[in-house]
Design a protein around this motif. Sequence first.
Motif, PDB file in Angstrom:
ATOM      1  N   LYS A  54       0.818  -1.214   0.000  1.00 15.52           N
ATOM      2  CA  LYS A  54       0.000   0.000   0.000  1.00 15.52           C
ATOM      3  C   LYS A  54       0.850   1.263   0.000  1.00 15.52           C
ATOM      4  CE  LYS A  54      -4.158  -1.846   2.237  1.00 15.52           C
ATOM      5  NZ  LYS A  54      -5.050  -1.751   3.430  1.00 15.52           N
ATOM      6  N   LYS A  55       2.018   1.203   0.627  1.00 17.13           N
ATOM      7  CA  LYS A  55       2.819   2.419   0.769  1.00 17.13           C
ATOM      8  C   LYS A  55       3.361   2.927  -0.565  1.00 17.13           C
ATOM      9  CE  LYS A  55       7.115  -0.006   2.055  1.00 17.13           C
ATOM     10  NZ  LYS A  55       8.126  -0.179   3.136  1.00 17.13           N
ATOM     11  N   VAL A  56       3.365   2.075  -1.587  1.00 17.19           N
ATOM     12  CA  VAL A  56       3.830   2.525  -2.905  1.00 17.19           C
ATOM     13  C   VAL A  56       2.661   2.705  -3.870  1.00 17.19           C
ATOM     14  CG1 VAL A  56       6.082   1.441  -2.609  1.00 17.19           C
ATOM     15  CG2 VAL A  56       4.242   0.156  -3.717  1.00 17.19           C
ATOM     16  N   LEU A  57       1.444   2.699  -3.331  1.00 19.61           N
ATOM     17  CA  LEU A  57       0.254   2.761  -4.181  1.00 19.61           C
ATOM     18  C   LEU A  57       0.188   4.054  -4.985  1.00 19.61           C
ATOM     19  CD1 LEU A  57      -2.208   1.105  -4.930  1.00 19.61           C
ATOM     20  CD2 LEU A  57      -3.445   2.144  -3.031  1.00 19.61           C
ATOM     21  N   GLN A  58       0.557   5.164  -4.362  1.00 18.73           N
ATOM     22  CA  GLN A  58       0.481   6.442  -5.062  1.00 18.73           C
ATOM     23  C   GLN A  58       1.434   6.474  -6.255  1.00 18.73           C
ATOM     24  OE1 GLN A  58       0.937   9.873  -2.550  1.00 18.73           O
ATOM     25  NE2 GLN A  58       0.713  11.336  -4.222  1.00 18.73           N
ATOM     26  N   THR A  59       2.658   6.010  -6.030  1.00 15.97           N
ATOM     27  CA  THR A  59       3.630   5.958  -7.125  1.00 15.97           C
ATOM     28  C   THR A  59       3.166   5.011  -8.219  1.00 15.97           C
ATOM     29  OG1 THR A  59       5.448   6.415  -5.602  1.00 15.97           O
ATOM     30  CG2 THR A  59       6.025   5.442  -7.725  1.00 15.97           C
ATOM     31  N   GLY A 115       0.462   6.341 -10.644  1.00 23.28           N
ATOM     32  CA  GLY A 115       0.976   7.131 -11.756  1.00 23.28           C
ATOM     33  C   GLY A 115       1.516   6.254 -12.868  1.00 23.28           C
ATOM     34  N   MET A 116       2.165   5.160 -12.496  1.00 30.00           N
ATOM     35  CA  MET A 116       2.704   4.242 -13.499  1.00 30.00           C
ATOM     36  C   MET A 116       1.577   3.571 -14.279  1.00 30.00           C
ATOM     37  SD  MET A 116       5.690   2.604 -11.078  1.00 30.00           S
ATOM     38  CE  MET A 116       6.340   1.475 -12.297  1.00 30.00           C
ATOM     39  N   TYR A 117       0.538   3.119 -13.559  1.00 31.83           N
ATOM     40  CA  TYR A 117      -0.613   2.512 -14.237  1.00 31.83           C
ATOM     41  C   TYR A 117      -1.287   3.526 -15.168  1.00 31.83           C
ATOM     42  CZ  TYR A 117      -0.734  -1.842 -11.499  1.00 31.83           C
ATOM     43  OH  TYR A 117      -0.447  -3.068 -10.953  1.00 31.83           O
ATOM     44  N   ARG A 118      -1.406   4.759 -14.700  1.00 32.00           N
ATOM     45  CA  ARG A 118      -2.060   5.793 -15.510  1.00 32.00           C
ATOM     46  C   ARG A 118      -1.280   6.043 -16.802  1.00 32.00           C
ATOM     47  NH1 ARG A 118      -2.053   9.209 -11.883  1.00 32.00           N
ATOM     48  NH2 ARG A 118      -4.101   8.709 -11.012  1.00 32.00           N
ATOM     49  N   ASN A 119       0.021   6.155 -16.685  1.00 27.06           N
ATOM     50  CA  ASN A 119       0.841   6.428 -17.865  1.00 27.06           C
ATOM     51  C   ASN A 119       0.822   5.269 -18.855  1.00 27.06           C
ATOM     52  OD1 ASN A 119       1.548   8.919 -16.810  1.00 27.06           O
ATOM     53  ND2 ASN A 119       3.438   8.168 -15.867  1.00 27.06           N
ATOM     54  N   LEU A 120       0.952   4.046 -18.345  1.00 25.37           N
ATOM     55  CA  LEU A 120       0.932   2.872 -19.218  1.00 25.37           C
ATOM     56  C   LEU A 120      -0.394   2.765 -19.962  1.00 25.37           C
ATOM     57  CD1 LEU A 120       2.613   0.182 -16.924  1.00 25.37           C
ATOM     58  CD2 LEU A 120       3.450   0.897 -19.168  1.00 25.37           C
TER      59      LEU A 120
END
Length: 439
Positions: free
Chosen positions: A350-355, A358-363
Amino acid sequence: MLHLQSRLIKSLSISSSPAASTIQEIATACPKGLAKVVLKKGKAQLFKDGSPMVYSGAVDRIIGRPPPKTGDVVLVADGTEKPIGWGLYNSVSMFSVRLMQLEEEAASDPSCTLNVEKMIETRIHTARELRKNLGLPSASTNAYRLVNSEGDRLSGLIIDVFGDLAVVASSAAWVEKYKAEIEDCVRGIEEINHVKWRPSVDILKEEGIDVSELKETSPSTCPERTKVKENGIFYTISLEGQKTGFYADQRENRHFISTISEGQKVLDLCCYSGGFSLNALRGGAINVTGIDSSLPALELAKENVVLNSMDPERISFLKADATAFMKDALSRNESWDIVILDPPKLAPRKKVLQTASGMYRNLNSLAMQLTRKGGFLMTCSCSGAMTQSGMFLQILQGAASMAKKKITVLRPAGAACDHPIDPSYPEGAYLSNILLRVL
């Protein structure tokens, strides 16, 4: 202990006392006694309702001397010290106890109560019967999940079957302690000739296991590679590859792709050993392109094309980073009728969910731009943190805005039916597979 338990169960079966067949009664017969993990006030109901793992913050105190060791059987009790169930203790993990049986279950059927070996045997047998009822294995499919951790009430244990070979993935200390018993149960399945043990090293470290001491219980005779069949398509899989060697969870989603691919041009991003690609080709796609950054995975994919006698002129595989490939394809104004995006786990916690968001959005923004107007994008997330957050659709909408596209959800899906989920443990849901129309 087992002799005393059997004798007590026999006496309980003829007793008229309704309170006789309880965990506490059976525990009394244990010569060494059992430690009792007492929950904080107000915490018991969560676990009585079925949540399978007692987290350390829910524990008020532990009664018993000497204190229990990791892997020991313990009673779990409410604030009044009345047992609500029993499970397997861990002195290091954030999960203090993995519950194996509740009081009501023990009262109705005490045959497995406080008997880990019998419980393992019973739960694996039950899991196998479920798969049989689901039609697995079958003439067209011999790759499937036999045990799905909490979904089959064996938290920390996953067993995938590939033909006559079973791969056991261990992610709990108790699984390592009872490794021999688990292997015996699996080897007792008629069609299983080989068992491969795949410890989840990073998770086991958090469980307090010294991973340097992990070793095979018996000399391994497992091949490094094997062949399986899924929905009539053959695959060579590497047992040294990712996860257990093959992603059986996408079986139904791969089959769906075969039903919509006739006459289509298909792009399969993060294709691994070609599962979606081969289904698209089998479904009549005129051209399929598979992209992955792993050369060994692509070699398997190419082997699988030959293995199925498919037309190599209609399918190709390219080693490339997915993002770089998509940007390059956009610069050439390329597009596909169907795009499949199945990236590796981007949000392991969960702690890396925000990062990761963004990766999912860009892909997905890039993938949408490569999908022809009116075409389909099948996009996936295998990150439990993402699926459980409920944010994936919101991220896809954000990706559509970035790409200046309009999307419609056509088919939300998850893992195949041999990956059951316990609703009292929603954390078991990890795979999101969403089919979008892109306009």
